[in-house]
Design an enzyme around this catalytic site. Structure first.
Site, mmCIF file in Angstrom:
data_model
loop_
_atom_site.group_PDB
_atom_site.id
_atom_site.type_symbol
_atom_site.label_atom_id
_atom_site.label_comp_id
_atom_site.label_asym_id
_atom_site.label_seq_id
_atom_site.Cartn_x
_atom_site.Cartn_y
_atom_site.Cartn_z
ATOM 1 N N ASP A 68 1.004 -0.773 0.021
ATOM 2 C CA ASP A 68 0.205 0.040 0.041
ATOM 3 C C ASP A 68 0.943 0.986 0.372
ATOM 4 O O ASP A 68 0.144 2.563 -0.349
ATOM 5 C CB ASP A 68 -0.941 0.349 1.174
ATOM 6 N N SER A 69 1.990 1.041 -0.416
ATOM 7 C CA SER A 69 3.073 2.037 -0.232
ATOM 8 C C SER A 69 2.566 3.230 -1.605
ATOM 9 O O SER A 69 2.736 4.066 -1.900
ATOM 10 C CB SER A 69 4.345 1.440 -0.102
ATOM 11 N N ASP B 220 -0.971 -6.475 -0.051
ATOM 12 C CA ASP B 220 -0.894 -5.564 1.182
ATOM 13 C C ASP B 220 -3.140 -5.290 1.161
ATOM 14 O O ASP B 220 -3.185 -5.155 0.089
ATOM 15 C CB ASP B 220 -0.816 -3.882 1.270
ATOM 16 N N GLU C 45 -1.225 -4.897 8.729
ATOM 17 C CA GLU C 45 -0.076 -4.262 9.556
ATOM 18 C C GLU C 45 -0.576 -5.159 11.109
ATOM 19 O O GLU C 45 -1.811 -5.194 11.300
ATOM 20 C CB GLU C 45 0.261 -2.963 9.219
ATOM 21 N N LYS D 191 -0.747 -9.471 2.986
ATOM 22 C CA LYS D 191 -0.514 -9.423 4.424
ATOM 23 C C LYS D 191 -1.134 -7.964 5.091
ATOM 24 O O LYS D 191 -1.674 -7.083 4.171
ATOM 25 C CB LYS D 191 0.442 -8.029 3.941
ATOM 26 N N GLU E 204 9.685 -4.317 9.684
ATOM 27 C CA GLU E 204 9.849 -2.922 9.590
ATOM 28 C C GLU E 204 10.508 -2.040 10.425
ATOM 29 O O GLU E 204 9.817 -2.502 11.082
ATOM 30 C CB GLU E 204 8.670 -2.622 8.829
HETATM 31 O O1 KIV Z 1 3.424 -1.120 1.648
HETATM 32 C C1 KIV Z 1 4.543 -1.470 1.272
HETATM 33 O O2 KIV Z 1 5.372 -1.195 0.339
HETATM 34 C C2 KIV Z 1 5.321 -2.389 2.439
HETATM 35 C C3 KIV Z 1 6.630 -2.646 2.322
HETATM 36 C C4 KIV Z 1 7.899 -1.048 3.277
HETATM 37 C C5 KIV Z 1 7.297 -3.843 3.332
HETATM 38 O O3 KIV Z 1 4.782 -2.560 3.730
#
Ligand code: KIV
Length: 283
Positions: free
Chosen positions: A45-46, A84, A116, A114, A183
């Protein structure tokens, strides 16, 4: 190269073979990562910050993740793709998490999701796992909730935090997560978690003791101008290459050097002849 399986990733950990992961958000980034032999693609989600220009990952929606996830899966050439779950899509209940998670997997074709958090994620991991969805748990500095963590700061620098991270890693492994992303976790704490778990740990800013490493595609290739956290190593400077190319294009257009005949479709002598006096010449 064939798609890695979860079993193979565990074997790699057991054999001390590092797992390489990077983010990919669309067809070209996924194709490049796959062509370079990256083991696992992460549609992080970056993308909210890196490609959509948001201030944080918080505004990213399920629809945006699905849109980019589909493209990355199409470009990934059969690589293992982790997607994510964005902020708000797994925070309400197990049922809501499952509804969003099933949609994300069915519509994109991603291999895993994924999430968090810390040990409170365990019930969510269990319910996704029960539906057959493999889960990566992301602990440490969790960008979706940095305000609660006191900003972007390294996690596990004191005993209380270190214990919380180590316990979370065990709880999430026990709940069925097949991989942990760590992270910005203090290096010794990340190494301890990696040594005490059987599932692979993938570090970002967490030292060499992890079982693999992940970086954001745009960061590692120097495309994310001005973003230079101390853990980030740039392995190429594509920004400069892109600017030089764009400047050369601009100059060639302004000088009239581009397009030349080789990059145009001039009429043949017969075609021109057949048009008679219709055409303006000399431009
Ligand atoms: O969103 C993302 O790119 C991430 C990585 C930095 C691990 O979660």
């Amino acid at each position: 190269m064939s798609k890695l399986t979860i079993g193979k990733m565990r074997e790699m950990k057991a054999q001390g073979k590092k797992i390489v992961m990077c983010t990919a958000y669309d067809v070209p980034t996924a194709k490049m990562a796959a062509a370079a032999g990256v083991d696992v693609l992460l549609v992080g989600d970056s993308l909210g910050q890196v490609v959509l220009g948001y201030d944080s990952t918080v505004p990213v929606t399920v629809e945006e993740m699905i849109h980019h996830g589909k493209a990355a899966v199409r470009g990934g050439g059969g690589r293992f793709v982790v997607l994510d779950m964005p902020y708000g899509s797994y925070h309400i209940s197990d049922e809501d998490t499952l509804r969003n998670g099933l949609r994300m997997v069915k519509e994109t074709g991603a291999d895993a999701l994924k999430l968090e958090g810390l040990r409170e994620l365990a019930p969510r991991v269990r319910s996704l796992r029960r539906a057959g969805i493999p889960v990566v748990a992301h602990i440490g500095l969790t960008p979706q909730t940095t305000t609660m963590l006191g900003g972007y700061r390294v996690q596990g620098r004191n005993r209380l935090e270190a214990v919380g991270l180590i316990e979370a890693a065990h709880a999430l492994e026990e709940a069925g997560a097949f991989m942990l992303v760590l992270e910005c976790v203090a290096a010794e704490v990340a190494a301890t978690i990696s040594a005490q778990t059987e599932i692979p740990t993938i570090g970002i800013g967490s030292g060499v003791g992890c079982d693999g490493q992940v970086l954001v595609f745009y960061d590692l290739l120097g495309l994310n101008q001005g973003f230079q956290p101390s853990f980030l190593k740039q392995f190429a400077d594509l920004w400069s290459g892109a600017i030089s190319g764009l400047e050369a294009f601009g100059q060639a257009v302004r000088s009239g050097d581009f397009p030349d005949a080789a990059h145009s479709f001039p009429l043949s002598a017969e075609e021109r002849e057949a048009m008679g006096p219709l055409l303006v010449t000399g431009r």
